[in-house]
Design an enzyme around this catalytic site. Structure first.
Site, PDB file in Angstrom:
ATOM      1  N   ASP A 139      -6.746  -5.870  -1.901  1.00  0.00           N
ATOM      2  CA  ASP A 139      -7.014  -5.229  -3.179  1.00  0.00           C
ATOM      3  C   ASP A 139      -8.299  -5.743  -3.826  1.00  0.00           C
ATOM      4  OD1 ASP A 139      -5.463  -3.616  -5.559  1.00  0.00           O
ATOM      5  OD2 ASP A 139      -6.633  -5.279  -6.349  1.00  0.00           O
ATOM      6  N   ALA A 167      -5.878  -1.338  -6.775  1.00  0.00           N
ATOM      7  CA  ALA A 167      -6.304  -0.564  -5.601  1.00  0.00           C
ATOM      8  C   ALA A 167      -5.123  -0.261  -4.687  1.00  0.00           C
ATOM      9  CB  ALA A 167      -7.384  -1.321  -4.837  1.00  0.00           C
ATOM     10  N   ASP A 168      -4.276  -1.246  -4.451  1.00  0.00           N
ATOM     11  CA  ASP A 168      -3.090  -1.028  -3.629  1.00  0.00           C
ATOM     12  C   ASP A 168      -2.169   0.002  -4.256  1.00  0.00           C
ATOM     13  OD1 ASP A 168      -3.051  -2.667  -1.228  1.00  0.00           O
ATOM     14  OD2 ASP A 168      -3.104  -4.393  -2.555  1.00  0.00           O
ATOM     15  N   LEU A 169      -1.937  -0.119  -5.545  1.00  0.00           N
ATOM     16  CA  LEU A 169      -0.974   0.753  -6.206  1.00  0.00           C
ATOM     17  C   LEU A 169      -1.464   2.192  -6.289  1.00  0.00           C
ATOM     18  CD1 LEU A 169       0.127  -1.754  -8.973  1.00  0.00           C
ATOM     19  CD2 LEU A 169       1.491  -0.983  -7.018  1.00  0.00           C
ATOM     20  N   GLY A 172      -1.067   3.610  -2.806  1.00  0.00           N
ATOM     21  CA  GLY A 172       0.313   3.959  -2.504  1.00  0.00           C
ATOM     22  C   GLY A 172       0.743   5.237  -3.184  1.00  0.00           C
TER      23      GLY A 172
END
Length: 399
Positions: A139, A167-169, A172
Site C-alpha cells: 500500500d 490503496a489496498d482498500l 479491493g
C-alpha cells in the site's frame, strides 16, 4: 425478503493480506460461497498483531464468510485438485505477483479452457502489463507512486501516509465491483472473462481534486495540510479545548457560517465573496474563524454551527466513532460467535438493500477447517481419498 444476491455463486479465493481478502469478503457478505485457498502456513494476516485467541485481528475482520482449504500448490496433486474445483466455480480471485499463477499452471488460459464461464480476477500492484515490471507493491509503495503520498501532510512538512491502507482498500472495492460487472456480462454472453485490477490504477482514480488542478488549474497540486485544496472554509479549525471541522462549499452555507459567528457582513467581504476568493485568502479567513471559535469549547462551537445548519463535526477518535450511536444503529460492525464459543467483532458490507436481508455473518475459518467438507461436497471425494491427500501432505487438515 429475497435470498442473498450471490447465494448461487462460488468463488475460489487465492488472495491473502488485504486487497484481495477485502474483495472476497464483500462478495461473501452478499451470499457467495468463498473457498479460500491457503498454503499450509496460512494467510500472512493470521499471524500479524494484534492477536486474538491465536489469530490476527486483521484476518478476523477481512475473512468472514469464508471456508479455508489448505493445499500445497507446489504438488502436482494440489494443482490437479484446483483444476477440478475450477470446473465447479464461477469466479477465481488471486493477488500473486504477475506470472506466478501461470508458472503453476493455474493461469487464465489453462483454467478458462476447463471452465469457459469462469470470471478470473488478478489483483496486482501495477497490472499485468506494466513498465514497473514485477516489482513488489504494498500500500505505501502505491501511495508513493501515484502522488497520493505527496498530497498529504503540511505544506512545509514531509509527505505523509494515511492512517489506513487506502490503496489496498480501494483496490479491493474495485475488484469486487469488477466481479459483479463480469458476472452480469456473463449472463448476456454466456462466457467468463479475465479481469486485470491494478492498485496503481485504482488509487489514481481516487485523485479527482489533484487531477482537476493538474489538467485545469493554474498551479500543480501540492500539500495544503488540514484543508481542501479547492475550497474554503473546508478543513480543520481550532477551538478552546480541541479541534473541529467545517465543510462549507457554497455561498448559502458561508452566509450561515457568518451568521453563526455573529459576523454576517463577512459573507459580503470582497475577500470572501465566492469560493475561489475564500480559497485564495484562506489564512485570513481561518484567523477570523479561529478568533471566534478559539474562545469557545468544541461542544459550544458545534452547537452554534449546527443550529445554523453549517456542515461541521467534532473530531472523534476511532474508538469514539466505533462506539457511537451512529455506528451502532447502522450495524457496520457485528458481533458473532466462533465454533469455539468465543465472541468476536467483525465488519460487514455497509450497504442496505431493500431486496435482501442483512448481510450474513459467519466467523473467519480456522486454517484448513473446511478442506474435508469442500472436497466431499464439491468434488465428491470420500473419506479414504481425503485421508490419502492428508497423508501425502497435499491437504493440510486441522485435525
Amino acid at each position: 425478503m429475497a435470498q442473498p444476491f450471490l447465494d448461487d455463486i462460488r468463488i475460489l479465493d487465492f488472495t491473502r493480506v488485504l486487497a484481495g481478502p477485502f474483495c472476497t469478503a464483500l462478495l461473501g457478505d452478499l451470499g457467495a460461497e468463498v473457498i479460500k485457498i491457503e498454503s499450509p502456513d496460512g494467510d500472512d494476516y493470521r499471524h500479524i498483531p494484534p492477536i486474538s485467541d491465536g489469530t490476527g485481528g486483521l484476518f478476523l475482520l477481512l475473512n468472514r464468510n469464508k471456508k479455508s482449504l489448505s493445499i500445497d500448490l507446489r504438488s502436482d496433486e494440489g494443482r490437479r485438485i484446483v483444476h477440478e474445483l475450477v470446473g465447479h466455480c464461477d469466479v477465481l480471485v488471486e493477488n500473486f505477483r504477475p506470472g506466478v499463477m501461470e508458472r503453476m499452471g493455474l493461469g487464465y488460459p489453462e483454467l478458462s479452457a476447463i471452465n469457459p464461464r469462469l470470471v478470473y480476477v488478478s489483483i496486482s500492484g501495477f497490472g499485468q502489463t506494466s513498465p514497473m515490471g514485477n516489482l513488489p507493491a504494498y500500500d505505501l509503495i502505491i501511495q508513493a507512486m501515484t502522488g497520493f503520498l505527496d498530497l498529504n501532510g503540511d505544506p512545509d512538512g514531509p509527505p505523509m501516509m494515511t492512517g489506513e491502507s487506502v490503496a489496498d482498500l480501494t483496490t479491493g472495492l474495485f475488484a469486487s465491483w469488477s466481479v459483479l460487472a463480469a458476472l452480469l456480462a456473463r449472463e448476456r454472453s454466456g462466457r467468463g472473462q479475465y479481469v486485470d485490477v491494478a492498485m496503481h490504477d485504482c488509487l489514481t482514480s481516487f485523485l479527482p481534486a489533484a487531477l482537476a488542478q493538474h489538467f485545469y488549474g493554474e498551479a500543480p497540486p501540492s500539500r495544503v495540510g488540514n484543508r481542501h485544496p479547492l475550497g474554503a472554509p473546508f478543513g480543520v479549525f481550532r477551538a478552546r479545548d480541541g479541534h473541529y471541522t467545517i465543510a462549507v462549499l457554497n455561498p448559502k452555507q458561508f452566509a450561515r457560517l457568518a451568521e453563526a459567528m455573529g459576523q454576517p457582513d463577512l459573507s459580503r467581504d470582497e475577500r470572501f465573496c465566492d469560493n475561489g476568493r475564500r480559497n485564495e485568502n484562506h489564512e485570513q479567513l481561518k484567523q477570523h474563524i479561529e478568533a471566534w471559535s478559539g474562545t469557545r469549547s468544541v461542544e459550544e462551537v458545534i452547537n452554534a454551527l449546527q443550529h445554523h445548519d453549517v456542515p461541521c463535526s467534532p473530531i472523534l477518535t476511532a474508538s469514539q466513532a466505533i462506539a457511537s450511536p451512529q455506528a451502532r444503529q447502522r450495524g457496520v460492525l457485528r458481533a458473532i460467535d466462533t465454533p469455539e464459543g468465543t465472541r468476536i467483532t467483525t465488519m460487514t458490507q455497509p450497504v442496505k438493500f431493500s431486496g435482501m436481508a442483512a448481510s450474513r455473518s459467519s466467523p473467519p475459518p480456522r486454517l484448513g477447517a473446511d478442506g474435508r467438507q469442500v472436497l466431499s461436497k464439491v468434488l465428491g471425494m470420500d473419506a479414504g481419498q481425503i485421508d490419502i491427500l492428508v497423508r501425502d501432505g497435499v491437504l493440510a487438515d486441522e485435525r
